[in-house]
Design a protein around this motif. Structure first.
Motif, PDB file in Angstrom:
ATOM      1  N   GLY A 116       0.811  -1.211   0.000  1.00 45.34           N
ATOM      2  CA  GLY A 116       0.000   0.000   0.000  1.00 45.34           C
ATOM      3  C   GLY A 116       0.841   1.255   0.000  1.00 45.34           C
ATOM      4  O   GLY A 116       0.547   2.226  -0.727  1.00 45.34           O
ATOM      5  N   LEU A 117       1.909   1.276   0.811  1.00 47.11           N
ATOM      6  CA  LEU A 117       2.790   2.441   0.852  1.00 47.11           C
ATOM      7  C   LEU A 117       3.509   2.630  -0.477  1.00 47.11           C
ATOM      8  O   LEU A 117       3.680   3.766  -0.946  1.00 47.11           O
ATOM      9  N   ALA A 118       3.917   1.538  -1.106  1.00 45.19           N
ATOM     10  CA  ALA A 118       4.568   1.638  -2.408  1.00 45.19           C
ATOM     11  C   ALA A 118       3.625   2.223  -3.452  1.00 45.19           C
ATOM     12  O   ALA A 118       4.020   3.066  -4.278  1.00 45.19           O
ATOM     13  N   ALA A 119       2.353   1.808  -3.416  1.00 49.68           N
ATOM     14  CA  ALA A 119       1.370   2.346  -4.352  1.00 49.68           C
ATOM     15  C   ALA A 119       1.108   3.821  -4.083  1.00 49.68           C
ATOM     16  O   ALA A 119       0.915   4.622  -5.012  1.00 49.68           O
ATOM     17  N   GLU A 120       1.122   4.203  -2.808  1.00 49.67           N
ATOM     18  CA  GLU A 120       0.907   5.610  -2.444  1.00 49.67           C
ATOM     19  C   GLU A 120       2.071   6.477  -2.916  1.00 49.67           C
ATOM     20  O   GLU A 120       1.867   7.571  -3.459  1.00 49.67           O
ATOM     21  N   ILE A 121       3.291   5.999  -2.710  1.00 53.16           N
ATOM     22  CA  ILE A 121       4.463   6.787  -3.104  1.00 53.16           C
ATOM     23  C   ILE A 121       4.528   6.951  -4.625  1.00 53.16           C
ATOM     24  O   ILE A 121       4.839   8.031  -5.142  1.00 53.16           O
ATOM     25  N   SER A 122       4.234   5.891  -5.351  1.00 52.31           N
ATOM     26  CA  SER A 122       4.329   5.933  -6.812  1.00 52.31           C
ATOM     27  C   SER A 122       3.058   6.433  -7.485  1.00 52.31           C
ATOM     28  O   SER A 122       3.031   6.561  -8.725  1.00 52.31           O
ATOM     29  N   ASP A 123       2.019   6.686  -6.691  1.00 55.91           N
ATOM     30  CA  ASP A 123       0.721   7.096  -7.221  1.00 55.91           C
ATOM     31  C   ASP A 123       0.203   6.066  -8.233  1.00 55.91           C
ATOM     32  O   ASP A 123      -0.406   6.413  -9.245  1.00 55.91           O
ATOM     33  N   LYS A 124       0.506   4.792  -7.925  1.00 51.14           N
ATOM     34  CA  LYS A 124       0.087   3.657  -8.754  1.00 51.14           C
ATOM     35  C   LYS A 124       0.620   3.735 -10.181  1.00 51.14           C
ATOM     36  O   LYS A 124       0.037   3.152 -11.110  1.00 51.14           O
ATOM     37  N   GLN A 125       1.740   4.424 -10.352  1.00 54.01           N
ATOM     38  CA  GLN A 125       2.351   4.563 -11.670  1.00 54.01           C
ATOM     39  C   GLN A 125       3.716   3.873 -11.680  1.00 54.01           C
ATOM     40  O   GLN A 125       4.332   3.666 -10.638  1.00 54.01           O
ATOM     41  N   THR A 126       4.162   3.541 -12.878  1.00 56.61           N
ATOM     42  CA  THR A 126       5.503   2.971 -13.035  1.00 56.61           C
ATOM     43  C   THR A 126       6.520   4.095 -13.039  1.00 56.61           C
ATOM     44  O   THR A 126       6.396   5.047 -13.806  1.00 56.61           O
ATOM     45  N   GLN A 127       7.525   3.989 -12.185  1.00 56.83           N
ATOM     46  CA  GLN A 127       8.561   5.020 -12.084  1.00 56.83           C
ATOM     47  C   GLN A 127       9.805   4.557 -12.848  1.00 56.83           C
ATOM     48  O   GLN A 127      10.394   3.528 -12.521  1.00 56.83           O
ATOM     49  N   VAL A 128      10.179   5.322 -13.847  1.00 56.84           N
ATOM     50  CA  VAL A 128      11.298   4.953 -14.706  1.00 56.84           C
ATOM     51  C   VAL A 128      12.606   5.385 -14.065  1.00 56.84           C
ATOM     52  O   VAL A 128      12.731   6.499 -13.539  1.00 56.84           O
ATOM     53  N   SER A 129      13.589   4.495 -14.110  1.00 57.28           N
ATOM     54  CA  SER A 129      14.921   4.814 -13.598  1.00 57.28           C
ATOM     55  C   SER A 129      15.742   5.441 -14.722  1.00 57.28           C
ATOM     56  O   SER A 129      15.968   4.822 -15.759  1.00 57.28           O
ATOM     57  N   GLY A 130      16.187   6.669 -14.473  1.00 59.25           N
ATOM     58  CA  GLY A 130      16.987   7.370 -15.479  1.00 59.25           C
ATOM     59  C   GLY A 130      18.475   7.324 -15.198  1.00 59.25           C
ATOM     60  O   GLY A 130      19.260   7.966 -15.899  1.00 59.25           O
ATOM     61  N   ASN A 131      18.875   6.557 -14.200  1.00 60.21           N
ATOM     62  CA  ASN A 131      20.289   6.487 -13.830  1.00 60.21           C
ATOM     63  C   ASN A 131      20.990   5.404 -14.656  1.00 60.21           C
ATOM     64  O   ASN A 131      20.642   4.224 -14.564  1.00 60.21           O
ATOM     65  N   THR A 132      21.977   5.795 -15.441  1.00 64.12           N
ATOM     66  CA  THR A 132      22.651   4.857 -16.323  1.00 64.12           C
ATOM     67  C   THR A 132      23.472   3.820 -15.548  1.00 64.12           C
ATOM     68  O   THR A 132      23.596   2.673 -15.987  1.00 64.12           O
ATOM     69  N   PHE A 133      24.006   4.212 -14.393  1.00 62.91           N
ATOM     70  CA  PHE A 133      24.802   3.269 -13.608  1.00 62.91           C
ATOM     71  C   PHE A 133      23.911   2.150 -13.067  1.00 62.91           C
ATOM     72  O   PHE A 133      24.260   0.969 -13.153  1.00 62.91           O
ATOM     73  N   ILE A 134      22.758   2.537 -12.505  1.00 61.51           N
ATOM     74  CA  ILE A 134      21.834   1.534 -11.970  1.00 61.51           C
ATOM     75  C   ILE A 134      21.336   0.628 -13.086  1.00 61.51           C
ATOM     76  O   ILE A 134      21.342  -0.613 -12.959  1.00 61.51           O
ATOM     77  N   ASN A 135      20.923   1.214 -14.197  1.00 61.64           N
ATOM     78  CA  ASN A 135      20.415   0.414 -15.309  1.00 61.64           C
ATOM     79  C   ASN A 135      21.501  -0.490 -15.891  1.00 61.64           C
ATOM     80  O   ASN A 135      21.204  -1.577 -16.388  1.00 61.64           O
ATOM     81  N   GLY A 136      22.737  -0.038 -15.807  1.00 61.09           N
ATOM     82  CA  GLY A 136      23.831  -0.819 -16.369  1.00 61.09           C
ATOM     83  C   GLY A 136      24.181  -2.054 -15.563  1.00 61.09           C
ATOM     84  O   GLY A 136      24.886  -2.941 -16.053  1.00 61.09           O
ATOM     85  N   ILE A 137      23.700  -2.128 -14.312  1.00 60.20           N
ATOM     86  CA  ILE A 137      23.980  -3.308 -13.489  1.00 60.20           C
ATOM     87  C   ILE A 137      23.445  -4.569 -14.146  1.00 60.20           C
ATOM     88  O   ILE A 137      24.083  -5.635 -14.106  1.00 60.20           O
ATOM     89  N   ALA A 138      22.285  -4.464 -14.770  1.00 63.79           N
ATOM     90  CA  ALA A 138      21.660  -5.641 -15.384  1.00 63.79           C
ATOM     91  C   ALA A 138      22.243  -5.972 -16.745  1.00 63.79           C
ATOM     92  O   ALA A 138      22.158  -7.124 -17.190  1.00 63.79           O
ATOM     93  N   SER A 139      22.841  -4.999 -17.423  1.00 60.10           N
ATOM     94  CA  SER A 139      23.353  -5.246 -18.780  1.00 60.10           C
ATOM     95  C   SER A 139      24.868  -5.425 -18.830  1.00 60.10           C
ATOM     96  O   SER A 139      25.419  -5.718 -19.884  1.00 60.10           O
ATOM     97  N   THR A 140      25.536  -5.282 -17.696  1.00 61.10           N
ATOM     98  CA  THR A 140      26.992  -5.404 -17.660  1.00 61.10           C
ATOM     99  C   THR A 140      27.413  -6.856 -17.498  1.00 61.10           C
ATOM    100  O   THR A 140      26.874  -7.577 -16.648  1.00 61.10           O
ATOM    101  N   ASN A 141      28.368  -7.275 -18.298  1.00 64.69           N
ATOM    102  CA  ASN A 141      28.953  -8.611 -18.198  1.00 64.69           C
ATOM    103  C   ASN A 141      30.428  -8.496 -17.839  1.00 64.69           C
ATOM    104  O   ASN A 141      31.132  -7.624 -18.355  1.00 64.69           O
TER     105      ASN A 141
END
Length: 363
Positions: free
Chosen positions: A169-194
């Motif tokens: 419930g708190l997560a839905a309240e904070i995000s206003d029930k919307q998907t929050q996009v991560s714009g940080n290249t370092f964070i996003n790169g964790i999943a694509s880095t080999n």
């Protein structure tokens, strides 16, 4: 005459001593493989055998895919990435279950930590701020769970079930029930880095598993965890602060959820209140498959990791054969029930064997 008597005594003594020693040592020789020590090794070998069977099923059902070495390697890495996030959560869950508890809120904690670390305000602090927020939120919620269970004296099932609902419930309240996009290249790169051809997510899983193994098997904290889960009253009488240790166990579980939130956010490059759905069931199931007793006091990190890999392999096997998720869930449910039944039989047999060995030793 006396000389003859004195000479005969030493000759009779050694056989008596050797016979007594053999009686005492016999149970000890059987205790590792047939008893407590070998039980974990046999279980892990059984899990490896299950993995081999799953691979054979994959080869038989999709020989066209398994005939390509490049596809096999890529698919193996896919399974590793699929297992990485749930595997980190399972490490924390394993500690909680060994300690005699249960945590139904891990999926909700991952969602809350992911949503909180991807808010606009948090992202303005960069990758460090996002990672710190995710870990702090996970740790804080875990501490609250521990306080409710230990000092609030709530049943772990009820306390963590309430936290599951509240955190979602708190997560839905904070995000206003919307998907929050991560714009940080370092964070996003964790999943694509080999690194050396292996995803960074797999390295993170290996690091968490290694740390969990050392913590459980080579530290006082691990020994206390087993003691608290096996017999809380005996642990208290032995001088262990059971309440404080329980808080630490749930805090550890929450910290693992914070790490998993960063990993999952990196994979999806976003976060939402519905993310990590049913992760609690996957983590509990993996721990049970790995041999962790729901009653507490027994479990291994390696076994839990093998349980995660087995479920990830099953998910992958169903995907490459275009089978429905409903059928997959039914198979997983059957595996969980079978694992619990086997666990009960094995634990009952082990208890009887150890009791017989102790009786023989005493005799």
């Amino acid at each position: 005459m006396s000389d003859v008597t004195d000479t005969s005594l030493p000759a009779q003594s050694p056989p008596v001593e050797r016979t007594e020693t053999a009686k005492v040592d016999a149970p000890a020789k059987l205790s590792w493989w047939r008893g407590d020590g070998g039980e974990g090794a046999k279980r892990n070998l059984g899990l490896l055998a299950v993995l081999v069977v799953l691979v054979v099923i994959g080869i038989l059902t999709r020989p066209d895919l398994y005939g390509d070495p490049n596809w096999v390697w890529g698919n193996t890495l896919t399974i590793g990435k699929l297992a990485s996030v749930v595997g980190v959560v399972t490490v924390g869950m394993t500690f909680v279950i060994i300690g005699g508890g249960i945590d139904l809120s891990v999926g909700a904690i991952v969602a809350l930590a992911g949503v909180w670390c991807t808010t606009v305000a948090t992202q303005s602090y960069g990758a460090g701020g996002m990672i710190f927020t995710a870990l702090t939120v996970g740790l804080a919620v875990g501490v609250v769970n521990g306080l409710l269970v230990s000092y609030g004296r709530l049943v772990p099932f009820i306390a963590t079930l309430a936290m599951l609902v509240a955190a979602r419930g708190l997560a839905a309240e904070i995000s206003d029930k919307q998907t929050q996009v991560s714009g940080n290249t370092f964070i996003n790169g964790i999943a694509s880095t080999n690194v050396l051809g292996i995803p960074l997510l797999v390295y993170i899983l290996v690091a968490v598993v290694a740390a969990g193994w050392v913590l459980l098997n080579r530290t006082t904290f691990g020994r206390r965890t087993v003691a608290v889960g096996g017999n809380p009253e005996a642990a208290r009488l032995a001088g262990i602060n059971v309440r404080r240790h329980t808080v630490l166990l749930y805090a550890l579980s929450g910290l693992c959820c914070g790490i998993a939130a960063v990993m999952l956010t990196a994979q999806a490059t976003s976060a939402e209140a519905a993310m990590a759905n049913l992760y609690e069931l996957d983590a509990i199931a993996a721990a049970i498959i790995g041999g962790t007793l729901l009653s507490g006091g027994r479990g291994t990190i390696i076994g839990s990791l093998l349980g995660v890999i087995i479920f990830s392999t099953i998910t992958n096997l169903f995907a490459i054969n275009n089978l429905s998720a409903e059928a997959q869930n039914m198979v997983k449910g059957g595996i969980i029930v079978a694992a619990v039944l086997v666990q009960q039989v094995q634990f009952g047999s082990l208890t009887q064997l150890l009791a017989r060995n102790r009786a023989t030793t005493t005799t």
